[in-house]
Structures are given as structure tokens and as C-alpha cells.
Design an enzyme around this catalytic site. Structure first.
Site, PDB file in Angstrom:
ATOM      1  CE1 TYR A  98      34.618  75.393  51.734  1.00 54.59           C
ATOM      2  CE2 TYR A  98      33.828  77.139  50.245  1.00 54.59           C
ATOM      3  CZ  TYR A  98      33.699  75.892  50.622  1.00 54.59           C
ATOM      4  OH  TYR A  98      32.777  75.171  50.317  1.00 54.59           O
ATOM      5  CB  ILE A 150      23.708  73.144  50.230  1.00 52.35           C
ATOM      6  CG1 ILE A 150      24.547  72.891  49.068  1.00 52.35           C
ATOM      7  CG2 ILE A 150      22.795  71.988  50.416  1.00 52.35           C
ATOM      8  CD1 ILE A 150      25.452  71.680  49.078  1.00 52.35           C
TER       9      ILE A 150
END
Length: 320
Positions: free
Chosen positions: A142, A172
Site C-alpha cells: 500500500y 480517517i
């Protein structure tokens, strides 16, 4: 009025970015696209929704041409923990969607937003007040995708003049969508457990500091950067943005102040532990503040109050 296409609109960011952009640009000027039929159906209730595979360049370009798109928000990504289970698939999806987005933005003269992440950093990066410009040697697929994405986006800006911009999102936190396979998911999942009166088992070490951001601030950062005066942007891909940093123990303590019966334990996932240890404790976001006025509004206490107000346990557990 600007015409906007959000690709990967059915994910955590997209489901809330769609209505946020509609408020700024009008409902008919925001096109929400996703690969999954169930997400397209869900999005069609709030916006013009289309089915598109971001890895299919021809279909993707046709959509941009059909709606005369000015700005693309490329949100297609396989997240950190999920990506480690299938690195080849993560590279294929993350980089394939980005390359198509860059080439289509170049062809149709669109601006392009592609989020980066704290995952772009690695174990050798300074962890406290992580600088905007520093060593970036991630140890996850990632993170490798995110660093590559930043470099490619800058290349398309300098080589072809494509207006590419991005921010390095912290974890988030939001109540608009369920967790999607990221290392920071615990900070979302725990609210569903607390509201349902269930004990929570955390897979991240209790003392793992990580940068986090509440969704309203994340949305504001996205739109604020995309509207920023390009002549003031020294950086483009990608800006550190910071809002709050905490450990699992700290957020659990805040929840317990509101939910005294809440209990938690730990069952550490080695993959998530290694990922969290490689990421910054907190980032220095001075360039974002100076170049385009970044200024977060939410802190840990306010965020916990708002999450507990809005989270619906049935979304995760079904009817009780």
C-alpha cells in the site's frame, strides 16, 4: 460550473465526498462512479451514478467524455491491511487506476486528485513531527503504491502540465461508511461496539500512536486544496495534513467517559502491529497551512462526541 467525476465513489471517502461536492458545485455537476453494482445503486439515490471499472481505460475515458468532466477524484484503492494479503492485486488495482486517471486527465485536460496516505512513510522516517520532505521507504505494498503515485503525479504535472494534487491522509474516522480493511479501522469499529454495549477487541497495540482525521476535516482539505491558487503551491503530491494523534488507549478512555460500561481487550494482529509501528506518530503539516490555508476544526474530544451521536450499531451488527 465545474463538472466532477468521483471514481471509487462507493468507499469510505467517496460516500461522503459526493454530497460535500454537491453542496459546492450543484447536484447535477457531480458524477459518482463505482465498480460494484450494489454501490452504484446506493449512490444513484443521491447523485448521478455510473458503473465504471477504473482499470478499463476505454470505458473510463468514455465516461469523462460523456459528462465533459473538468476534475477527477480518483479514490480507487485496496487499503493497507487488505493489500498485504494480496500484494499483486493491490498493485494492479491501485496503480492501474492511477495510471488510467493520469492519462485520461492528460487527454481531456482535467485536474486530478488522488489521495496519498501516512502509509507512504516507513520505519526509517522520523516518526515525530514527520517532515513534509523526508525519507520515504514504506514496507507495505500500500505504501509503495502511494509513494509511486506521488512521484507519478508530480511527473505528469512537470512533464505534461496535468494539474495533479493530493494530500497524505491520516487514518480517517467517519460514521458514513463501514471500515474497509485499513490499519486505522479500529478507531471507527470501536464506536459501533460501544454504542451496541459490546466489548471490543483491538488488533492494534495499545501504545501505537497514529495520526487521525475526522471526515469533515478530510473533506474540507480535499476541496480546499483543489480550489487553491496553483501559483502558491510549492508542493503538489503530496501534502502532509494533521489533525489529531492518539493511541488506542487514549481514544478508548475518551469513549469510556461517555459510555462508562464500555470494555476492551487486545488481540494483536502482527501485520497491523508492524504497519502501525512504521507509520508516523504525528506529521508536520506546516507547508499545507502556509501554501493553501489548511486549518483543521476537529479534535479528539469533539470527534468522539459526534461519532457516538451518529453511529448506528445495526449497520455493523444487524438488528439487535
Amino acid at each position: 460550473m465545474k463538472r466532477i467525476l468521483i471514481v471509487g465513489a462507493g468507499g469510505q471517502i467517496g460516500t461522503e465526498l459526493v454530497p460535500h461536492l454537491q453542496k459546492n458545485y450543484g447536484e447535477d455537476n457531480v458524477i459518482a462512479a463505482d465498480l460494484k453494482p450494489q454501490m452504484v445503486e446506493k449512490l444513484s439515490k443521491i447523485a448521478i451514478a455510473e458503473s465504471v471499472d477504473a482499470l478499463n481505460a476505454e470505458g473510463y475515458a468514455a465516461l469523462v467524455k460523456k459528462y465533459k468532466i473538468d476534475a477527477i477524484y480518483n479514490l480507487v484503492a485496496l487499503l493497507s491491511a487488505t493489500g498485504e494479503k494480496n500484494p499483486q492485486l493491490a498493485w494492479q488495482i491501485n496503480m492501474g487506476a492511477l495510471l488510467n486517471s493520469l492519462n485520461i486527465a492528460k487527454e481531456f485536460k482535467c485536474s486530478l486528485f488522488t489521495p496519498s496516505s501516512i502509509g507512504a512513510f516507513g520505519p526509517n522516517t522520523p516518526h515525530y513531527k514527520t517532515p513534509q520532505d523526508t525519507i520515504m521507504r514504506p514496507n507495505t505494498i500500500y505504501g509503495v503504491c502511494k509513494v509511486t503515485g506521488e512521484l507519478l503525479s508530480d511527473y505528469y504535472f512537470t512533464k505534461f502540465g496535468v494539474d495533479t494534487r493530493s494530500v497524505r491522509f491520516p487514518g480517517i474516522i467517519s460514521y458514513g461508511a463501514l471500515p474497509g480493511g485499513g490499519t486505522t479501522d479500529y478507531a471507527v469499529e470501536v464506536f459501533y461496539y460501544a454504542k451496541a454495549g459490546r466489548d471490543y477487541t483491538c488488533e492494534v497495540p495499545q501504545d501505537a500512536y497514529m495520526d487521525m482525521i475526522y471526515m469533515p476535516d478530510a473533506l474540507e482539505a480535499t476541496t480546499q486544496l483543489m480550489e487553491a491558487d496553483p501559483s502558491k503551491l510549492v508542493h503538489r503530491n503530496s501534502f502532509n495534513i494533521a489533525s489529531m494523534s492518539f493511541t488506542p488507549e487514549e481514544i478508548f478512555a475518551e469513549i469510556r467517559k461517555r459510555c462508562p460500561d464500555f470494555k476492551h481487550t487486545y488481540n494483536i494482529d502482527p501485520v497491523k502491529a508492524a504497519i502501525s509501528a512504521s507509520w508516523p506518530d504525528c506529521m508536520d503539516d506546516t507547508p499545507a497551512r502556509e501554501e493553501w490555508g489548511w486549518n483543521p476544526k476537529w479534535n479528539l474530544s469533539r470527534m468522539v462526541d459526534d461519532m457516538l451521536l451518529h453511529v448506528l450499531p445495526d449497520a455493523l451488527f444487524g438488528a439487535q
